[in-house]
Design a protein around this motif. Structure first.
Motif, mmCIF file in Angstrom:
data_model
loop_
_atom_site.group_PDB
_atom_site.id
_atom_site.type_symbol
_atom_site.label_atom_id
_atom_site.label_comp_id
_atom_site.label_asym_id
_atom_site.label_seq_id
_atom_site.Cartn_x
_atom_site.Cartn_y
_atom_site.Cartn_z
ATOM 1 N N PRO A 105 0.825 -1.211 0.000
ATOM 2 C CA PRO A 105 0.000 0.000 0.000
ATOM 3 C C PRO A 105 0.863 1.267 0.000
ATOM 4 C CG PRO A 105 -0.016 -1.008 2.169
ATOM 5 C CD PRO A 105 0.660 -1.983 1.254
ATOM 6 N N ALA A 106 0.536 2.168 -0.917
ATOM 7 C CA ALA A 106 1.333 3.386 -1.076
ATOM 8 C C ALA A 106 1.289 4.229 0.196
ATOM 9 C CB ALA A 106 0.816 4.197 -2.261
ATOM 10 N N TYR A 107 2.450 4.708 0.604
ATOM 11 C CA TYR A 107 2.642 5.578 1.753
ATOM 12 C C TYR A 107 2.341 4.890 3.087
ATOM 13 C CZ TYR A 107 2.855 9.007 -1.955
ATOM 14 O OH TYR A 107 3.192 9.685 -3.100
ATOM 15 N N ILE A 108 2.120 3.574 3.045
ATOM 16 C CA ILE A 108 1.992 2.809 4.288
ATOM 17 C C ILE A 108 3.235 1.947 4.478
ATOM 18 C CG2 ILE A 108 0.585 1.197 5.613
ATOM 19 C CD1 ILE A 108 -0.794 3.853 5.021
ATOM 20 N N SER A 404 6.516 6.878 3.563
ATOM 21 C CA SER A 404 6.090 5.546 3.986
ATOM 22 C C SER A 404 6.050 5.484 5.509
ATOM 23 C CB SER A 404 7.063 4.502 3.437
ATOM 24 O OG SER A 404 6.994 3.302 4.169
ATOM 25 N N LEU A 405 4.889 5.098 6.064
ATOM 26 C CA LEU A 405 4.789 4.956 7.516
ATOM 27 C C LEU A 405 5.764 3.916 8.033
ATOM 28 C CD1 LEU A 405 0.974 5.004 8.449
ATOM 29 C CD2 LEU A 405 2.690 6.776 8.824
ATOM 30 N N LEU A 406 5.927 2.830 7.283
ATOM 31 C CA LEU A 406 6.836 1.769 7.710
ATOM 32 C C LEU A 406 8.267 2.282 7.773
ATOM 33 C CD1 LEU A 406 7.163 -1.226 8.463
ATOM 34 C CD2 LEU A 406 7.454 -1.726 6.030
ATOM 35 N N GLN A 407 8.661 3.076 6.785
ATOM 36 C CA GLN A 407 10.013 3.640 6.800
ATOM 37 C C GLN A 407 10.190 4.590 7.974
ATOM 38 O OE1 GLN A 407 12.501 3.131 3.900
ATOM 39 N NE2 GLN A 407 13.694 3.521 5.748
ATOM 40 N N ALA A 408 9.171 5.433 8.231
ATOM 41 C CA ALA A 408 9.254 6.362 9.362
ATOM 42 C C ALA A 408 9.332 5.597 10.681
ATOM 43 C CB ALA A 408 8.056 7.310 9.338
ATOM 44 N N TYR A 409 8.562 4.524 10.793
ATOM 45 C CA TYR A 409 8.597 3.706 12.014
ATOM 46 C C TYR A 409 9.947 3.023 12.162
ATOM 47 C CZ TYR A 409 7.757 -0.449 14.898
ATOM 48 O OH TYR A 409 7.854 -1.434 15.838
ATOM 49 N N TYR A 410 10.448 2.434 11.087
ATOM 50 C CA TYR A 410 11.727 1.720 11.146
ATOM 51 C C TYR A 410 12.881 2.665 11.488
ATOM 52 C CZ TYR A 410 15.615 -1.229 9.585
ATOM 53 O OH TYR A 410 16.780 -1.954 9.511
ATOM 54 N N ASP A 411 12.841 3.876 10.899
ATOM 55 C CA ASP A 411 13.906 4.853 11.148
ATOM 56 C C ASP A 411 13.691 5.658 12.421
ATOM 57 O OD1 ASP A 411 15.133 4.077 8.792
ATOM 58 O OD2 ASP A 411 14.221 5.679 7.594
ATOM 59 N N ASN A 412 12.544 5.418 13.075
ATOM 60 C CA ASN A 412 12.201 6.177 14.284
ATOM 61 C C ASN A 412 12.186 7.685 14.004
ATOM 62 O OD1 ASN A 412 11.427 6.390 16.971
ATOM 63 N ND2 ASN A 412 13.537 6.519 17.717
ATOM 64 N N THR A 413 11.564 8.035 12.885
ATOM 65 C CA THR A 413 11.477 9.437 12.467
ATOM 66 C C THR A 413 10.176 10.038 12.978
ATOM 67 O OG1 THR A 413 12.700 8.893 10.454
ATOM 68 C CG2 THR A 413 11.523 11.002 10.501
ATOM 69 N N ASN A 414 10.272 11.140 13.674
ATOM 70 C CA ASN A 414 9.097 11.786 14.248
ATOM 71 C C ASN A 414 8.443 12.729 13.247
ATOM 72 O OD1 ASN A 414 9.486 10.561 16.795
ATOM 73 N ND2 ASN A 414 10.990 12.139 17.363
ATOM 74 N N GLY A 415 7.178 13.026 13.504
ATOM 75 C CA GLY A 415 6.482 14.067 12.758
ATOM 76 C C GLY A 415 5.558 13.593 11.665
ATOM 77 N N TYR A 416 5.562 12.293 11.341
ATOM 78 C CA TYR A 416 4.723 11.809 10.242
ATOM 79 C C TYR A 416 3.473 11.074 10.713
ATOM 80 C CZ TYR A 416 8.642 13.017 7.259
ATOM 81 O OH TYR A 416 9.634 13.706 6.601
ATOM 82 N N TYR A 417 3.461 10.642 11.958
ATOM 83 C CA TYR A 417 2.277 9.979 12.507
ATOM 84 C C TYR A 417 2.346 10.068 14.021
ATOM 85 C CZ TYR A 417 5.327 6.017 13.661
ATOM 86 O OH TYR A 417 6.325 5.237 14.172
ATOM 87 N N THR A 418 1.212 9.783 14.650
ATOM 88 C CA THR A 418 1.165 9.725 16.109
ATOM 89 C C THR A 418 0.631 8.356 16.524
ATOM 90 O OG1 THR A 418 -1.057 10.705 16.153
ATOM 91 C CG2 THR A 418 0.833 12.206 16.368
ATOM 92 N N ASN A 524 2.992 -10.513 13.603
ATOM 93 C CA ASN A 524 3.750 -10.176 12.397
ATOM 94 C C ASN A 524 4.226 -8.731 12.515
ATOM 95 O OD1 ASN A 524 4.876 -10.552 9.895
ATOM 96 N ND2 ASN A 524 2.957 -10.506 8.753
ATOM 97 N N PRO A 525 5.502 -8.511 12.819
ATOM 98 C CA PRO A 525 5.965 -7.146 13.087
ATOM 99 C C PRO A 525 5.916 -6.258 11.849
ATOM 100 C CG PRO A 525 7.811 -8.680 13.000
ATOM 101 C CD PRO A 525 6.571 -9.506 12.969
ATOM 102 N N GLY A 526 5.550 -5.006 12.060
ATOM 103 C CA GLY A 526 5.503 -4.049 10.958
ATOM 104 C C GLY A 526 4.345 -3.081 11.115
ATOM 105 N N VAL A 527 4.020 -2.400 10.033
ATOM 106 C CA VAL A 527 2.902 -1.462 9.981
ATOM 107 C C VAL A 527 1.870 -2.038 9.026
ATOM 108 C CG1 VAL A 527 2.173 0.886 9.400
ATOM 109 C CG2 VAL A 527 4.419 0.503 10.444
ATOM 110 N N TRP A 528 0.646 -2.200 9.514
ATOM 111 C CA TRP A 528 -0.376 -2.905 8.743
ATOM 112 C C TRP A 528 -1.623 -2.043 8.605
ATOM 113 C CZ3 TRP A 528 1.991 -6.635 6.444
ATOM 114 C CH2 TRP A 528 3.045 -7.291 7.091
#
Length: 568
Positions: A105-108, A404-418, A524-528
């Motif tokens: 899914p795009a941007y997820i 990508s939310l998954l990329q932001a989560y993996y990189d621990n990047t703030n500001g794209y989701y809560t 299953n670890p990740g963003v779903w």
């Protein structure tokens, strides 16, 4: 590719010696054998309903090519984007064990594949077999970029029903003359609803009830006395459908890639994203019989295409000029017939339904109307009462991020989701019968965090804020047990749940004015992503995402991203 497969195999063998005993049951999903495909996303010129249009397809086929595999196979699909549009591919129903980066899914889970670029999806069909589907997961490209996934049992393992004489896949779709990317833009800018499809299609053909389509008919030639397995795949965009074959009964033996106890019906309802396998006995007099898909519309005051798509179930020896026998359908809004299969479907095998729950969640799902703030209300506020259509879960309309939310989560990047998506509604009220004065949803990119291994019960509660309708809700990365459903508001003290043999699905039609309860293990670890599979509702915000945290060790942790992961 072969070198990387060998490396993965070597790593799996190495890990089998060094993982702790507590994780000895786990293994890296490398696959029994490997299937390679190359998808070229291309523009194709087609002529349908008296008009010629350019549509986006894969490998010049509409519907696209079938992915064939066996249970536990590794599948590698290189997707090359030869169009000027962004694209992704989602492998709908594939549980993506330790391969969240390949979900699509795009941007997820990824940024889109840009024009002229490629991305290789790799995943393993761990303990999966049956009929699934693949489709684009960006904008409304799913309308034409889609196809079936057929996963056979392991060699030597029979079907749990009489072996059919032949198998056929029937892919259902909706067709617009208008470019579907422009269609979504126009709908979103208008604030109103989506226009009806110009036609319904079965394997790319509308059938003889549409203009200029007398010969644009899909046909199955059948032998009297034989049994046929039909793999029904709904890639439709915004409409659920009845399916029936004139004078024949359908025996459901599988739903969403999982075997069911046989259930025989005259007709069935299939929602966008769902797959259903049925057995059909060719036991009628020699003739040609219509196989047809007709609309099921549970919402009120929503325009929809009323003409069914028709294919032919033609017996050997039937005269080619004789008229076919028409299929009969319930009324377009017959919810009792639509709910029959859901009420009576049972899993064939023990699918391990959790009997104890760690996370008890309740999500309201439904439409809303936002106030008009446009200086041009006649053009931009065509929703009810001069407002703007929106949709929400727990009164939060999902806002698609720019990365990508998954990329932001993996990189621990703030500001794209809560991480504050609520586990229960923000307001308690009569969800079906009434609505609070303030129905304005909150907008945001919020996720719900689940601990690895959590046993989750999620009640999906339909709301009547802007009328009630059936919502097919799809969860990525997991299948779930449909343990109950009913009308009205969910009441935990009176709800009757089936914890013995509930169907194991990935897309559930939440009944109009009712609720559905599902259970799954967040292993299953990740963003779903979880969203309504009516594309217009997802565009309005009827979606959210779960973050499943890492567990212990490599076998319970999100792997690093692949080297060719697209960038935003």
């Amino acid at each position: 590719m072969a070198w990387s497969s060998c490396l993965l195999l070597w790593l799996s063998l190495l890990l089998s010696y060094y993982v702790p005993l507590s994780f000895a049951h786990a293994y890296w999903p490398v696959g029994a054998s490997t299937r390679f495909y190359h998808f070229k996303v291309q523009t194709l010129r087609v002529t349908k309903l008296c008009q010629t249009n350019d549509i986006v397809t894969v490998n010049g086929k509409f519907p696209g090519p079938v992915i064939y595999a066996q249970e536990d196979d590794r599948v590698i699909v290189r997707v090359t984007n030869q169009t000027p549009h962004n694209t992704t591919v989602h492998w709908h129903g594939v549980r993506q064990r330790l391969s969240c980066w390949a979900d699509g899914p795009a941007y997820i889970t990824q940024c889109p594949i840009q024009a002229g670029r490629s991305y290789t999806y790799e995943f393993t069909l761990v303990q999966q077999k049956g009929t699934l589907l693949w489709h684009a997961h960006v904008s409304w490209l799913r309308a034409t970029v889609h196809g079936a996934i057929v996963v056979y049992p392991k060699t030597g393992v029979p079907y749990p029903f009489p072996h059919p004489y032949e198998e056929h896949s029937l892919v259902f779709a909706e067709y617009w003359h208008k470019d579907v990317l422009r269609l979504e833009e126009d709908v979103m800018s208008s604030g109103g609803g989506a226009p009806p499809a110009d036609a319904y299609l079965i394997n790319g053909s509308p059938g003889p009830l549409y203009n200029c389509s007398a010969t644009d008919v899909y046909e199955i030639a059948v032998v009297p006395g034989k049994t046929y397995l039909l793999r029904l795949v709904s890639a439709s965009l915004n409409t659920e459908h009845f399916f029936a074959i004139a004078d024949h009964r359908l025996t459901i033996v599988e739903a969403d890639g999982e075997y069911t106890k046989p259930l025989t019906v005259d007709s069935l309802v299939i929602a966008p994203g769902q797959t259903i396998n049925v057995l059909v006995q060719a036991d009628r007099p020699i003739d040609t019989y219509d196989m047809a898909m007709a609309p099921f519309m549970s919402a009120r005051n929503v325009p929809f295409q009323k003409t069914p798509a028709v294919a032919h179930f033609r017996y050997s020896g039937a005269g080619p000029e004789a008229p076919s026998r028409p299929a009969e359908f319930p009324a377009f809004n017959d919810s009792l017939t639509a709910d029959f299969a859901l009420s009576n479907l049972r899993s064939l095998n023990d699918t391990g339904v959790p009997l104890v729950v760690d996370a008890n969640l309740l999500f309201t799902i439904g439409l809303a109307v936002e106030q008009c703030h446009s200086p041009h209300p006649n053009a931009s506020c065509r929703g009810p009462g001069g407002g703007v259509f929106a949709a929400a879960m727990n009164n939060i309309a999902f806002v698609e991020p720019t990365v990508s939310l998954l990329q932001a989560y993996y990189d621990n990047t703030n500001g794209y989701y809560t991480e504050d998506f609520p586990g229960v509604p923000l307001k308690d009220y009569d969800f079906v019968g009434g609505a609070p004065n303030d129905t304005q949803p909150l907008n945001g990119t919020r996720v719900k965090v689940l601990e690895f291994g959590s046993r989750v019960q999620l009640v999906l509660q339909n709301t009547g804020t802007v009328g009630t309708e059936n919502h097919p809700v799809h969860l990525h990365g997991h299948s779930f047990h449909v343990v109950g459903h009913g009308t009205g508001n969910y009441n935990p003290t009176t709800a009757q749940l089936n914890l013995a043999d509930p169907p194991y699905m990935n897309t559930i039609g939440v009944p109009a004015g009712g609720w559905a309860a599902i259970r799954f293990v967040a292993d299953n670890p990740g963003v779903w992503f979880m969203h309504c599979h009516l594309e217009v509702h997802a565009s309005w915000g009827l979606a959210m995402a779960f973050v499943v945290k890492d567990g212990n060790g490599t076998m319970e942790s999100l792997p690093h991203p692949p080297a060719d992961l697209p960038r935003c």
